[in-house]
Design a protein around this motif. Structure first.
Motif, PDB file in Angstrom:
ATOM      1  N   ALA A 298       0.827  -1.193   0.000  1.00 36.94           N
ATOM      2  CA  ALA A 298       0.000   0.000   0.000  1.00 36.94           C
ATOM      3  C   ALA A 298       0.862   1.244   0.000  1.00 36.94           C
ATOM      4  O   ALA A 298       1.914   1.299   0.629  1.00 36.94           O
ATOM      5  N   GLY A 299       0.403   2.268  -0.698  1.00 35.19           N
ATOM      6  CA  GLY A 299       1.097   3.534  -0.727  1.00 35.19           C
ATOM      7  C   GLY A 299       2.367   3.521  -1.547  1.00 35.19           C
ATOM      8  O   GLY A 299       3.224   4.382  -1.352  1.00 35.19           O
ATOM      9  N   SER A 300       2.507   2.576  -2.469  1.00 40.75           N
ATOM     10  CA  SER A 300       3.751   2.451  -3.219  1.00 40.75           C
ATOM     11  C   SER A 300       3.471   2.156  -4.685  1.00 40.75           C
ATOM     12  O   SER A 300       2.930   1.105  -5.014  1.00 40.75           O
ATOM     13  N   LEU A 301       3.887   3.076  -5.559  1.00 37.61           N
ATOM     14  CA  LEU A 301       3.842   2.835  -6.990  1.00 37.61           C
ATOM     15  C   LEU A 301       5.242   2.627  -7.558  1.00 37.61           C
ATOM     16  O   LEU A 301       5.388   2.111  -8.656  1.00 37.61           O
ATOM     17  N   LEU A 302       6.269   3.055  -6.795  1.00 41.25           N
ATOM     18  CA  LEU A 302       7.656   2.993  -7.257  1.00 41.25           C
ATOM     19  C   LEU A 302       8.456   2.056  -6.370  1.00 41.25           C
ATOM     20  O   LEU A 302       8.452   2.199  -5.147  1.00 41.25           O
ATOM     21  N   TRP A 303       9.180   1.098  -6.998  1.00 42.60           N
ATOM     22  CA  TRP A 303       9.910   0.075  -6.260  1.00 42.60           C
ATOM     23  C   TRP A 303      11.332  -0.042  -6.787  1.00 42.60           C
ATOM     24  O   TRP A 303      11.564  -0.043  -7.991  1.00 42.60           O
ATOM     25  N   LYS A 304      12.285  -0.137  -5.868  1.00 42.50           N
ATOM     26  CA  LYS A 304      13.693  -0.302  -6.200  1.00 42.50           C
ATOM     27  C   LYS A 304      14.031  -1.793  -6.224  1.00 42.50           C
ATOM     28  O   LYS A 304      13.666  -2.530  -5.297  1.00 42.50           O
TER      29      LYS A 304
ATOM     30  N   SER B 116       1.026  15.283 -14.448  1.00 45.79           N
ATOM     31  CA  SER B 116       1.263  16.050 -13.218  1.00 45.79           C
ATOM     32  C   SER B 116       1.257  15.188 -11.972  1.00 45.79           C
ATOM     33  O   SER B 116       1.780  15.593 -10.929  1.00 45.79           O
ATOM     34  N   ILE B 117       0.702  13.964 -12.042  1.00 46.29           N
ATOM     35  CA  ILE B 117       0.693  13.101 -10.856  1.00 46.29           C
ATOM     36  C   ILE B 117       2.114  12.739 -10.429  1.00 46.29           C
ATOM     37  O   ILE B 117       2.366  12.420  -9.259  1.00 46.29           O
ATOM     38  N   LEU B 118       3.069  12.821 -11.350  1.00 45.86           N
ATOM     39  CA  LEU B 118       4.451  12.483 -11.014  1.00 45.86           C
ATOM     40  C   LEU B 118       5.004  13.400  -9.931  1.00 45.86           C
ATOM     41  O   LEU B 118       5.914  13.014  -9.189  1.00 45.86           O
ATOM     42  N   ASP B 119       4.457  14.612  -9.818  1.00 40.12           N
ATOM     43  CA  ASP B 119       4.922  15.548  -8.786  1.00 40.12           C
ATOM     44  C   ASP B 119       4.634  15.041  -7.381  1.00 40.12           C
ATOM     45  O   ASP B 119       5.263  15.485  -6.415  1.00 40.12           O
ATOM     46  N   SER B 120       3.700  14.107  -7.249  1.00 39.07           N
ATOM     47  CA  SER B 120       3.328  13.597  -5.926  1.00 39.07           C
ATOM     48  C   SER B 120       3.978  12.251  -5.610  1.00 39.07           C
ATOM     49  O   SER B 120       3.719  11.680  -4.549  1.00 39.07           O
ATOM     50  N   ILE B 121       4.810  11.731  -6.519  1.00 39.71           N
ATOM     51  CA  ILE B 121       5.431  10.419  -6.322  1.00 39.71           C
ATOM     52  C   ILE B 121       6.879  10.625  -5.926  1.00 39.71           C
ATOM     53  O   ILE B 121       7.737  10.966  -6.755  1.00 39.71           O
TER      54      ILE B 121
ATOM     55  N   VAL C 212      -9.519   6.982  -7.208  1.00 39.14           N
ATOM     56  CA  VAL C 212      -9.199   7.202  -5.796  1.00 39.14           C
ATOM     57  C   VAL C 212      -8.012   6.348  -5.380  1.00 39.14           C
ATOM     58  O   VAL C 212      -7.062   6.820  -4.739  1.00 39.14           O
ATOM     59  N   ALA C 213      -8.035   5.067  -5.745  1.00 39.90           N
ATOM     60  CA  ALA C 213      -6.967   4.155  -5.327  1.00 39.90           C
ATOM     61  C   ALA C 213      -5.631   4.530  -5.964  1.00 39.90           C
ATOM     62  O   ALA C 213      -4.590   4.486  -5.302  1.00 39.90           O
ATOM     63  N   TYR C 214      -5.650   4.924  -7.229  1.00 39.14           N
ATOM     64  CA  TYR C 214      -4.375   5.251  -7.871  1.00 39.14           C
ATOM     65  C   TYR C 214      -3.786   6.532  -7.288  1.00 39.14           C
ATOM     66  O   TYR C 214      -2.580   6.601  -7.021  1.00 39.14           O
ATOM     67  N   HIS C 215      -4.603   7.535  -7.082  1.00 35.45           N
ATOM     68  CA  HIS C 215      -4.079   8.783  -6.535  1.00 35.45           C
ATOM     69  C   HIS C 215      -3.616   8.598  -5.088  1.00 35.45           C
ATOM     70  O   HIS C 215      -2.777   9.369  -4.611  1.00 35.45           O
ATOM     71  N   ALA C 216      -4.137   7.579  -4.397  1.00 32.29           N
ATOM     72  CA  ALA C 216      -3.627   7.235  -3.069  1.00 32.29           C
ATOM     73  C   ALA C 216      -2.354   6.397  -3.162  1.00 32.29           C
ATOM     74  O   ALA C 216      -1.760   6.072  -2.132  1.00 32.29           O
TER      75      ALA C 216
ATOM     76  N   ASP D 211      -2.037   3.333  -3.902  1.00 32.81           N
ATOM     77  CA  ASP D 211      -2.302   2.095  -3.172  1.00 32.81           C
ATOM     78  C   ASP D 211      -2.543   0.970  -4.173  1.00 32.81           C
ATOM     79  O   ASP D 211      -3.669   0.724  -4.602  1.00 32.81           O
ATOM     80  N   ILE D 212      -1.476   0.272  -4.556  1.00 39.94           N
ATOM     81  CA  ILE D 212      -1.628  -0.756  -5.578  1.00 39.94           C
ATOM     82  C   ILE D 212      -2.363  -1.987  -5.058  1.00 39.94           C
ATOM     83  O   ILE D 212      -2.987  -2.713  -5.831  1.00 39.94           O
ATOM     84  N   ASP D 213      -2.303  -2.211  -3.741  1.00 42.59           N
ATOM     85  CA  ASP D 213      -3.099  -3.309  -3.193  1.00 42.59           C
ATOM     86  C   ASP D 213      -4.589  -3.021  -3.359  1.00 42.59           C
ATOM     87  O   ASP D 213      -5.373  -3.909  -3.692  1.00 42.59           O
ATOM     88  N   ALA D 214      -4.982  -1.767  -3.105  1.00 45.60           N
ATOM     89  CA  ALA D 214      -6.391  -1.397  -3.276  1.00 45.60           C
ATOM     90  C   ALA D 214      -6.801  -1.525  -4.738  1.00 45.60           C
ATOM     91  O   ALA D 214      -7.912  -1.970  -5.044  1.00 45.60           O
ATOM     92  N   LEU D 215      -5.904  -1.165  -5.653  1.00 50.69           N
ATOM     93  CA  LEU D 215      -6.204  -1.310  -7.071  1.00 50.69           C
ATOM     94  C   LEU D 215      -6.390  -2.777  -7.428  1.00 50.69           C
ATOM     95  O   LEU D 215      -7.306  -3.148  -8.170  1.00 50.69           O
ATOM     96  N   ARG D 216      -5.536  -3.628  -6.882  1.00 48.94           N
ATOM     97  CA  ARG D 216      -5.659  -5.053  -7.162  1.00 48.94           C
ATOM     98  C   ARG D 216      -6.958  -5.610  -6.581  1.00 48.94           C
ATOM     99  O   ARG D 216      -7.621  -6.453  -7.202  1.00 48.94           O
ATOM    100  N   GLU D 217      -7.314  -5.139  -5.406  1.00 47.65           N
ATOM    101  CA  GLU D 217      -8.558  -5.593  -4.798  1.00 47.65           C
ATOM    102  C   GLU D 217      -9.758  -5.204  -5.655  1.00 47.65           C
ATOM    103  O   GLU D 217     -10.718  -5.967  -5.787  1.00 47.65           O
TER     104      GLU D 217
END
Length: 298
Positions: free
Chosen positions: A27-33, A55-60, A218-222, A224-230
């Protein structure tokens, strides 16, 4: 409705199709190392949504640094040859000879579809009836998205943005799939009758489509990839338009397994910024857990 518009819609499909939770919360993660397992330099895995503004990139947090510190960009598809993809898509988007919507739908359903097309796209079956039902499904879906979220509908997708930036920096761009792979996914995994059934079901239940789009936003802007998967896995009571398990597996599980066979060599050759639809990241069969099982630290 011209060929360029149809192509644009098809190329933005692969999240909307195409965020079981994994054993570690994402949750809360779109970017992973991605590091370890013999990698000299880390790579990065980013979950995109093909219909949100740049513009969403400004929040990541960390996204610009991650991109700048890699040597190549990897997407679901190398989008550099748009003209070639347009010809390839349009050559396969047409109905087979002798098949019409009159043969796939009853008269009332055909009239309902024609009315929806005129309302959403400005033209009806007399212009669009030569296209396969899966194409019309996505023309309607994405046009409605743009109507519901005019400020969110960007002329350039996140996927295209990162590939364009890589080209600007003279970095290699590569795709995990070919255009034909994605055309097969869109147009050939379902029979024409199944495509028509899903199309008319969507036309009959536009409120359900709007609800799904709202939840997705809502889930993407949060982030939250788990919420998106759900949302993707969610079983709606008395769902009038359910996808089968086989269809869902074709969209995610099978593709993830193929990508996990390719990614180790890609990341070993060059540190990579890997931007794919966010539904591919979470879950036991997702890329995050798949890379961990291969020995990487993610």
């Amino acid at each position: 409705m011209n060929d360029k518009k149809i192509l644009s819609v098809l190329l933005t499909l692969f999240l909307l199709l195409s965020c079981s939770n994994s054993s570690v919360s994402n949750a809360g993660s779109l970017l992973w190392k991605v590091s370890g397992n013999g990698l000299e330099n880390p790579s990065y895995l980013f979950g995109t949504h093909h219909l949100v503004p740049i513009s969403i990139l400004d929040s990541i947090y960390g996204i610009r640094s991650a991109f700048e510190n890699t040597k190549q960009t990897v997407g679901e598809l190398d989008m550099s040859d748009m003209a070639g993809m347009q010809m390839q898509i349009m050559s396969q988007a047409a109905m087979p000879e002798g098949v019409t919507y009159s043969s796939l739908l009853d008269h009332e359903e055909e009239m309902l579809l024609d009315s929806m097309l005129r309302d959403v796209l400005g033209v009806g079956l007399e212009k669009l009836g030569m296209l396969k039902p899966a194409v019309l499904t996505n023309l309607i879906s994405i046009s409605l998205f743009q109507r519901f979220y005019p400020s969110a509908a960007s002329a350039q997708s996140l996927d295209q943005y990162f590939q364009d930036e890589a080209i600007r920096l003279s970095r290699p761009v590569m795709g995990l799939e070919t255009a034909q792979d994605q055309i097969d996914l869109l147009l050939n995994i379902q029979t024409l009758q199944r495509q028509a059934d899903m199309l008319i079901c969507m036309v009959k239940h536009p409120d359900l489509l709007k609800e799904q789009m709202d939840d997705l936003q809502v889930a993407y802007h949060a982030q939250d990839i788990d919420a998106l998967r759900e949302l993707y896995d969610k079983e709606i009571p008395d769902d009038p338009c359910p996808n089968t398990d086989a269809e869902k597996n074709a969209l995610n599980g099978d593709r993830n397994r193929k990508w996990l066979e390719k990614l180790p060599a890609i990341m070993k050759e060059k540190s990579s910024f890997i931007a794919v639809g966010c539904l591919h990241l979470p879950g036991e069969e997702g890329l995050i857990e798949g890379l961990r099982k291969l020995g990487y630290t993610v």
